[in-house]
Design a protein around this motif. Structure first.
Motif, PDB file in Angstrom:
ATOM      1  N   ALA A 105      -0.640  25.139  -8.588  1.00  0.00           N
ATOM      2  CA  ALA A 105      -1.577  25.477  -7.500  1.00  0.00           C
ATOM      3  C   ALA A 105      -2.596  26.512  -7.978  1.00  0.00           C
ATOM      4  CB  ALA A 105      -0.812  25.979  -6.281  1.00  0.00           C
ATOM      5  N   ALA A 106      -2.156  27.470  -8.789  1.00  0.00           N
ATOM      6  CA  ALA A 106      -3.054  28.517  -9.272  1.00  0.00           C
ATOM      7  C   ALA A 106      -4.139  27.966 -10.201  1.00  0.00           C
ATOM      8  CB  ALA A 106      -2.252  29.601  -9.992  1.00  0.00           C
ATOM      9  N   GLU A 107      -3.848  26.868 -10.895  1.00  0.00           N
ATOM     10  CA  GLU A 107      -4.818  26.290 -11.834  1.00  0.00           C
ATOM     11  C   GLU A 107      -5.864  25.405 -11.163  1.00  0.00           C
ATOM     12  OE1 GLU A 107      -2.323  25.667 -15.930  1.00  0.00           O
ATOM     13  OE2 GLU A 107      -1.650  24.506 -14.190  1.00  0.00           O
ATOM     14  N   LEU A 108      -5.647  25.005  -9.905  1.00  0.00           N
ATOM     15  CA  LEU A 108      -6.564  24.078  -9.240  1.00  0.00           C
ATOM     16  C   LEU A 108      -8.002  24.583  -9.214  1.00  0.00           C
ATOM     17  CD1 LEU A 108      -4.344  22.942  -6.236  1.00  0.00           C
ATOM     18  CD2 LEU A 108      -5.080  21.517  -8.160  1.00  0.00           C
ATOM     19  N   GLU A 109      -8.186  25.898  -9.066  1.00  0.00           N
ATOM     20  CA  GLU A 109      -9.539  26.451  -8.962  1.00  0.00           C
ATOM     21  C   GLU A 109     -10.339  26.313 -10.265  1.00  0.00           C
ATOM     22  OE1 GLU A 109      -8.692  31.171  -9.861  1.00  0.00           O
ATOM     23  OE2 GLU A 109      -8.353  30.411  -7.827  1.00  0.00           O
ATOM     24  N   GLU A 110      -9.686  25.974 -11.360  1.00  0.00           N
ATOM     25  CA  GLU A 110     -10.383  25.808 -12.636  1.00  0.00           C
ATOM     26  C   GLU A 110     -11.111  24.464 -12.738  1.00  0.00           C
ATOM     27  OE1 GLU A 110      -7.505  26.407 -15.761  1.00  0.00           O
ATOM     28  OE2 GLU A 110      -6.671  28.162 -14.734  1.00  0.00           O
ATOM     29  N   TYR A 111     -10.896  23.574 -11.764  1.00  0.00           N
ATOM     30  CA  TYR A 111     -11.452  22.224 -11.806  1.00  0.00           C
ATOM     31  C   TYR A 111     -12.481  22.037 -10.695  1.00  0.00           C
ATOM     32  CZ  TYR A 111      -7.555  21.439 -14.932  1.00  0.00           C
ATOM     33  OH  TYR A 111      -6.669  21.521 -15.983  1.00  0.00           O
ATOM     34  N   ARG A 112     -13.505  21.221 -10.976  1.00  0.00           N
ATOM     35  CA  ARG A 112     -14.540  20.911  -9.981  1.00  0.00           C
ATOM     36  C   ARG A 112     -14.106  19.657  -9.230  1.00  0.00           C
ATOM     37  NH1 ARG A 112     -19.334  18.695 -12.049  1.00  0.00           N
ATOM     38  NH2 ARG A 112     -20.386  17.813 -10.259  1.00  0.00           N
ATOM     39  N   PHE A 113     -13.730  19.827  -7.974  1.00  0.00           N
ATOM     40  CA  PHE A 113     -13.207  18.729  -7.165  1.00  0.00           C
ATOM     41  C   PHE A 113     -14.293  18.057  -6.339  1.00  0.00           C
ATOM     42  CE2 PHE A 113      -9.147  20.309  -8.309  1.00  0.00           C
ATOM     43  CZ  PHE A 113      -8.233  19.314  -8.032  1.00  0.00           C
ATOM     44  N   ALA A 114     -14.071  16.767  -6.034  1.00  0.00           N
ATOM     45  CA  ALA A 114     -14.935  16.033  -5.114  1.00  0.00           C
ATOM     46  C   ALA A 114     -14.917  16.775  -3.771  1.00  0.00           C
ATOM     47  CB  ALA A 114     -14.440  14.598  -4.953  1.00  0.00           C
ATOM     48  N   PRO A 115     -16.061  16.868  -3.092  1.00  0.00           N
ATOM     49  CA  PRO A 115     -16.147  17.656  -1.864  1.00  0.00           C
ATOM     50  C   PRO A 115     -15.113  17.319  -0.801  1.00  0.00           C
ATOM     51  CG  PRO A 115     -18.350  17.038  -2.587  1.00  0.00           C
ATOM     52  CD  PRO A 115     -17.374  16.327  -3.491  1.00  0.00           C
ATOM     53  N   ALA A 116     -14.750  16.055  -0.650  1.00  0.00           N
ATOM     54  CA  ALA A 116     -13.776  15.683   0.383  1.00  0.00           C
ATOM     55  C   ALA A 116     -12.398  16.280   0.117  1.00  0.00           C
ATOM     56  CB  ALA A 116     -13.688  14.159   0.509  1.00  0.00           C
ATOM     57  N   ASP A 117     -12.086  16.581  -1.148  1.00  0.00           N
ATOM     58  CA  ASP A 117     -10.776  17.125  -1.512  1.00  0.00           C
ATOM     59  C   ASP A 117     -10.696  18.647  -1.372  1.00  0.00           C
ATOM     60  OD1 ASP A 117      -8.892  15.024  -3.336  1.00  0.00           O
ATOM     61  OD2 ASP A 117     -10.966  14.442  -3.091  1.00  0.00           O
ATOM     62  N   VAL A 118     -11.857  19.321  -1.331  1.00  0.00           N
ATOM     63  CA  VAL A 118     -11.892  20.787  -1.376  1.00  0.00           C
ATOM     64  C   VAL A 118     -11.073  21.462  -0.265  1.00  0.00           C
ATOM     65  CG1 VAL A 118     -13.428  22.801  -1.205  1.00  0.00           C
ATOM     66  CG2 VAL A 118     -13.983  20.913  -2.764  1.00  0.00           C
ATOM     67  N   PRO A 119     -11.139  20.999   0.997  1.00  0.00           N
ATOM     68  CA  PRO A 119     -10.321  21.660   2.018  1.00  0.00           C
ATOM     69  C   PRO A 119      -8.822  21.635   1.708  1.00  0.00           C
ATOM     70  CG  PRO A 119     -11.988  20.302   3.060  1.00  0.00           C
ATOM     71  CD  PRO A 119     -12.024  19.988   1.588  1.00  0.00           C
ATOM     72  N   PHE A 120      -8.353  20.614   1.016  1.00  0.00           N
ATOM     73  CA  PHE A 120      -6.934  20.538   0.669  1.00  0.00           C
ATOM     74  C   PHE A 120      -6.585  21.599  -0.394  1.00  0.00           C
ATOM     75  CE2 PHE A 120      -7.823  15.976   1.856  1.00  0.00           C
ATOM     76  CZ  PHE A 120      -7.416  16.165   3.161  1.00  0.00           C
ATOM     77  N   LEU A 121      -7.521  21.904  -1.276  1.00  0.00           N
ATOM     78  CA  LEU A 121      -7.300  22.956  -2.267  1.00  0.00           C
ATOM     79  C   LEU A 121      -7.071  24.278  -1.554  1.00  0.00           C
ATOM     80  CD1 LEU A 121     -10.157  22.189  -4.819  1.00  0.00           C
ATOM     81  CD2 LEU A 121      -7.780  21.475  -4.931  1.00  0.00           C
ATOM     82  N   GLU A 122      -7.901  24.535  -0.529  1.00  0.00           N
ATOM     83  CA  GLU A 122      -7.778  25.783   0.216  1.00  0.00           C
ATOM     84  C   GLU A 122      -6.430  25.844   0.925  1.00  0.00           C
ATOM     85  OE1 GLU A 122     -11.340  25.503   2.536  1.00  0.00           O
ATOM     86  OE2 GLU A 122     -12.605  25.822   0.768  1.00  0.00           O
ATOM     87  N   MET A 123      -5.952  24.708   1.441  1.00  0.00           N
ATOM     88  CA  MET A 123      -4.649  24.683   2.122  1.00  0.00           C
ATOM     89  C   MET A 123      -3.504  24.900   1.133  1.00  0.00           C
ATOM     90  SD  MET A 123      -5.467  21.407   4.593  1.00  0.00           S
ATOM     91  CE  MET A 123      -3.805  21.199   5.235  1.00  0.00           C
ATOM     92  N   LEU A 124      -3.686  24.447  -0.107  1.00  0.00           N
ATOM     93  CA  LEU A 124      -2.634  24.605  -1.130  1.00  0.00           C
ATOM     94  C   LEU A 124      -2.636  25.997  -1.725  1.00  0.00           C
ATOM     95  CD1 LEU A 124      -3.113  21.197  -2.901  1.00  0.00           C
ATOM     96  CD2 LEU A 124      -0.987  21.948  -1.811  1.00  0.00           C
ATOM     97  N   GLY A 125      -3.831  26.620  -1.763  1.00  0.00           N
ATOM     98  CA  GLY A 125      -4.001  27.917  -2.403  1.00  0.00           C
ATOM     99  C   GLY A 125      -3.241  29.006  -1.712  1.00  0.00           C
TER     100      GLY A 125
END
Length: 125
Positions: A105-125
């Motif tokens: 989960a901590a490494e996810l921010e190192e990648y450029r995600f498709a915009p539709a996926d970004v809210p899920f990154l915030e929920m996982l973070g």
């Protein structure tokens, strides 16, 4: 509106599977949680099992609804349904993506995600 399912697939060490969209695809070069479009009458869980087998050659078991996000890409609006899933079996062989990674989960921010996926990154973070 296109309905799409995405799998947040975890391995035995708590890492998640992400994949980079291949050149020539929409959102090429961006990372995403793998999945695909729902067929008429198909459940998101059945879609994810089918898509991951088709696109990566792996079997997964979706086990929990995670969230939904609607994103307007201009030409198309998608409704992205995310599910947590377990990796069951198989060797990853990519057809729709050109790269994959197992990340914490901590490494996810190192990648450029498709915009539709970004809210899920915030929920996982």
């Amino acid at each position: 509106m296109i309905e799409v399912a995405a799998a947040i697939i975890e391995d035995g060490e708590g890492r998640m599977l992400i994949a980079r969209r291949a050149p020539g695809k929409s959102q090429a070069g961006m990372w995403e949680f793998p999945g695909g479009k729902l067929e008429p009458g198909e459940s998101p869980e059945a879609c994810l099992r089918r898509e991951l087998l088709e696109e990566m050659g792996i079997e997964i078991e979706p086990y929990a609804y995670f969230g939904v996000n609607e994103h307007d890409y201009g030409a198309v609006t998608i409704r992205l349904l995310a599910y947590r899933a377990r990796f069951v079996s198989g060797e990853i062989a990519l057809t729709d993506h050109d790269e994959y990674r197992w990340v914490s989960a901590a490494e996810l921010e190192e990648y450029r995600f498709a915009p539709a996926d970004v809210p899920f990154l915030e929920m996982l973070g």
